[in-house]
Motif scaffolding. Sequence first.
Motif, short mmCIF file in Angstrom:
data_model
loop_
_atom_site.label_atom_id
_atom_site.label_comp_id
_atom_site.label_asym_id
_atom_site.label_seq_id
_atom_site.Cartn_x
_atom_site.Cartn_y
_atom_site.Cartn_z
N VAL A 35 64.68 -122.79 6.20
CA VAL A 35 64.76 -123.19 7.60
C VAL A 35 64.24 -122.04 8.45
O VAL A 35 64.79 -120.92 8.39
N GLY A 36 63.20 -122.29 9.21
CA GLY A 36 62.65 -121.27 10.09
C GLY A 36 62.85 -121.62 11.55
O GLY A 36 62.77 -122.78 11.94
N GLY A 37 63.14 -120.59 12.36
CA GLY A 37 63.33 -120.79 13.79
C GLY A 37 62.51 -119.79 14.59
O GLY A 37 62.43 -118.61 14.19
N TRP A 38 61.89 -120.25 15.69
CA TRP A 38 61.08 -119.39 16.54
C TRP A 38 61.38 -119.69 18.01
O TRP A 38 61.59 -120.86 18.39
N ILE A 39 61.41 -118.65 18.83
CA ILE A 39 61.49 -118.80 20.28
C ILE A 39 60.27 -118.10 20.87
O ILE A 39 60.00 -116.92 20.56
N VAL A 40 59.54 -118.81 21.71
CA VAL A 40 58.36 -118.27 22.36
C VAL A 40 58.60 -118.26 23.87
O VAL A 40 58.88 -119.31 24.47
N LEU A 41 58.50 -117.07 24.50
CA LEU A 41 58.71 -116.95 25.94
C LEU A 41 57.39 -117.09 26.70
O LEU A 41 56.29 -117.01 26.12
N LEU A 42 57.52 -117.26 28.00
CA LEU A 42 56.35 -117.21 28.86
C LEU A 42 55.72 -115.82 28.71
O LEU A 42 56.41 -114.80 28.72
N GLY A 43 54.43 -115.75 28.57
CA GLY A 43 53.77 -114.47 28.36
C GLY A 43 53.49 -114.19 26.90
O GLY A 43 52.78 -113.24 26.57
N GLY A 44 54.09 -114.99 25.98
CA GLY A 44 53.75 -114.86 24.57
C GLY A 44 54.76 -114.14 23.70
O GLY A 44 54.64 -114.15 22.47
N ARG A 45 55.76 -113.46 24.29
CA ARG A 45 56.74 -112.77 23.44
C ARG A 45 57.47 -113.80 22.59
O ARG A 45 57.84 -114.89 23.05
N GLN A 46 57.69 -113.45 21.33
CA GLN A 46 58.39 -114.37 20.43
C GLN A 46 59.24 -113.61 19.44
O GLN A 46 59.07 -112.42 19.20
N ILE A 47 60.19 -114.34 18.87
CA ILE A 47 61.08 -113.79 17.86
C ILE A 47 61.54 -114.94 16.97
O ILE A 47 61.56 -116.10 17.39
N GLY A 48 61.90 -114.64 15.71
CA GLY A 48 62.37 -115.69 14.83
C GLY A 48 62.79 -115.15 13.48
O GLY A 48 62.56 -113.97 13.14
N LEU A 49 63.42 -115.99 12.73
CA LEU A 49 63.85 -115.69 11.36
C LEU A 49 63.58 -116.90 10.48
O LEU A 49 63.61 -118.05 10.95
N VAL A 50 63.37 -116.63 9.20
CA VAL A 50 63.28 -117.69 8.21
C VAL A 50 64.45 -117.51 7.26
O VAL A 50 64.62 -116.45 6.66
N ASN A 51 65.27 -118.54 7.15
CA ASN A 51 66.47 -118.48 6.32
C ASN A 51 66.20 -119.21 5.01
O ASN A 51 65.92 -120.42 5.01
N VAL A 52 66.29 -118.47 3.90
CA VAL A 52 66.06 -119.05 2.58
C VAL A 52 67.39 -119.04 1.83
O VAL A 52 67.88 -117.96 1.43
N ASP A 53 67.97 -120.24 1.67
CA ASP A 53 69.29 -120.35 1.03
C ASP A 53 70.28 -119.36 1.62
O ASP A 53 70.95 -118.59 0.90
N ASP A 54 70.38 -119.36 2.95
CA ASP A 54 71.34 -118.54 3.71
C ASP A 54 71.00 -117.05 3.71
O ASP A 54 71.85 -116.23 4.12
N SER A 55 69.82 -116.68 3.28
CA SER A 55 69.39 -115.27 3.36
C SER A 55 68.25 -115.19 4.38
O SER A 55 67.20 -115.82 4.20
N PRO A 56 68.46 -114.42 5.50
CA PRO A 56 67.45 -114.36 6.55
C PRO A 56 66.33 -113.37 6.25
O PRO A 56 66.56 -112.28 5.70
N TYR A 57 65.08 -113.75 6.62
CA TYR A 57 63.91 -112.91 6.49
C TYR A 57 63.12 -112.97 7.80
O TYR A 57 63.14 -114.00 8.50
#
Length: 243
Positions: free
Chosen positions: A191-213
């Motif tokens: 499960v991957g999640g991303w947030i993209v702000l106005l101006g292009g800044r972004q952050i996110g994590l990919v969770n593989v079987d409850d382990s975040p990367y």
Amino acid sequence: MKRPGPFHTLAAGAVVAVALGAMSVGTAPSTVDAAAIAGTADTATPAAASSPPAAGATTSVTPEPTDTASVAPAPTGTAEAGEAADPTPKRADYAGVAQGNGGLVALSIKNGKAVAYFCDGRVESWLKGTAEDNTVTLTGKGSLITAALGDGRARGRLQVGKAKWRFTAPLVKKPSGLYRATAVVRGAKVVGGWIVLLGGRQIGLVNVDDSPYPAPKLTPGSPVNVDGTELRPEDTDAFIDDL
């Protein structure tokens, strides 16, 4: 001089009575003619009805009954009190910064449903809830968001575990906003999640079987590669009803 006898007196009285009777007949109205004009067969009832009331007598008139049950109240043309339209947006996306943490918060609303995602690059949380009366309440695993909507922003509080922060998230439009991707890679749930702000800044994590990367950089509308597997992140319209 002789006094007239009783027979003379009676005769004179009779003559006077006859004369008075003739005068009475000549002046009295004809009841037969009145009955004929009225056109009624019952002469006794019209005669009684046509008699004027005695002097000093009072008359009363009974009003006809009014059918109040058939009188409907006039429509007001307004809705009942408290039934004003809900000011909550039918569809809206917000994204901003958690104060004192630096992580990002994204929130989306669609027809009374709400989803949110918090991520600071180390910790993440998915939340879901409802939007009503310009307020949102969302819950997730050990997390809570309460916020008020208005003036083009969502303002509120975020709690993840024991940590709490305030946040302000302005309205955003695509390509800014919240994205999510899901897949099964070699038997592991991703499960991957991303947030993209106005101006292009972004952050996110990919969770593989409850382990975040750390999540690879997202170009909205394009797939991302996670450990050799292609994922296609989608905006909230694709998953808000299923989260």
